[in-house]
Design an enzyme around this catalytic site. Sequence first.
Site, PDB file in Angstrom:
ATOM      1  N   MET A  19      12.038  24.696   3.017  1.00 40.71           N
ATOM      2  CA  MET A  19      11.182  23.970   1.937  1.00 40.71           C
ATOM      3  C   MET A  19      12.421  23.103   0.869  1.00 40.71           C
ATOM      4  SD  MET A  19       8.520  25.265  -0.878  1.00 40.71           S
ATOM      5  CE  MET A  19       7.286  25.999   0.519  1.00 40.71           C
ATOM      6  N   LYS A  30       0.774  -1.211  -0.001  1.00 41.98           N
ATOM      7  CA  LYS A  30       0.121  -0.179  -0.061  1.00 41.98           C
ATOM      8  C   LYS A  30       0.833   1.238   0.031  1.00 41.98           C
ATOM      9  CE  LYS A  30      -0.357   0.193   5.206  1.00 41.98           C
ATOM     10  NZ  LYS A  30      -1.188  -0.104   6.292  1.00 41.98           N
ATOM     11  N   ARG A  80     -10.281  -0.089  15.318  1.00 44.70           N
ATOM     12  CA  ARG A  80     -10.406   0.684  14.243  1.00 44.70           C
ATOM     13  C   ARG A  80     -11.168   0.114  13.161  1.00 44.70           C
ATOM     14  NH1 ARG A  80      -4.292   1.421  11.628  1.00 44.70           N
ATOM     15  NH2 ARG A  80      -4.679  -0.763  10.849  1.00 44.70           N
ATOM     16  N   TYR A  88      16.123  29.956   8.914  1.00 40.22           N
ATOM     17  CA  TYR A  88      15.112  30.713   9.336  1.00 40.22           C
ATOM     18  C   TYR A  88      15.037  30.798  10.721  1.00 40.22           C
ATOM     19  CZ  TYR A  88      12.825  30.884   4.685  1.00 40.22           C
ATOM     20  OH  TYR A  88      12.580  31.221   3.216  1.00 40.22           O
TER      21      TYR A  88
END
Length: 361
Positions: free
Chosen positions: A305, A35, A130, A257
Amino acid sequence: MYRPIRALIDCTALQHNLSVVRSHTRQARIMAVVKADAYGHGLLRTTQALNTADGFAVLELEAAIQLREAGFNQPVLLLEGFFSAEELEAIDHYQLSTVIHSHEQLSLLLAHRKTGKPDIYLKINTGMNRLGFRPEEESYVFNRIRQWRSDTSITLMTHFSCADDALEADQVNQQLDQFAALHDVKENNLPQTLANSAAILRYPGTHADWVRPGIVLYGASPLPDKTGIELGLRPVMTLTSQIIAVQQLDPSDRVGYGGQFIANQPMRIGVVAAGYADGYPRHAPTGTPVLVNGQRTRLVGRISMDMLTVDLNGISEAGVGSPVTLWGEGLPVEEVAKSAQTISYELLTALSPRVPSISIS
């Protein structure tokens, strides 16, 4: 000119890891879990490398159809089952196996006019809470399905919530006891599938007829106290890039940053073409391990990023173009995940589509 970040996929490592699973589960058949685009490794590339697996498990109908159209004849299981009557038609047409975990799915199934022999995995909720029918509902659901089609193949299925945690053996045993007490385990001797990657390694008594390995096939460990290498696995994905710039810092110079990293001595840093838009974890802190020219060093400052910065002190030969390993061969993905306070599953599956993925052998 292309950005140098690459995900290198070692297909021989996939085959090796499958053999490790087989060594743990000599009698059980293997349903390879592919998956999430094979945990970020590429669905068709991965299944071709794992073509000796006894079956494959996916999430989306589209992925199952892709495997059938690529020529795979093994059982292909839909782990969440179906969501509409139209999907049941496709399951019939492509001869797929499907989980049934809810009364809504049961109603759709019973209204369906199927031409082929159905292959149903009846999921029982033994404690994960679940998906799945409650244990006391199992016999009723089983009988409804058999009344609908007496030739239906039914496999009983559950999923462990804590098999990875050595301190949670009682929870695993409690779930196992609930499963063993099911009416149709005792009365009809139905095929069973219980074990995920962690249970394959920790609980051989859960292997039953089918095991469902996922993360171990990709070379990472499901156990918090061991890496894949320590379990005899080989990393399949190596995320690599290069240094694209070098900066010389003076004491008190700040990096990135927010200026959160402050140099306390003269130092060189390398700017690496990799950032959170590539799938590198944004919250990885200063100190997260990285390899530059094969030598271990650390991240410094915040992840941007498209870029991150690494400490080059002690690696005097490093410069623009030097190779960087972000995880994989030589640097277990589990180490990076632990530093970033996440899990290896997330790092592997979060790789961005903009990162080229290249098969190696």
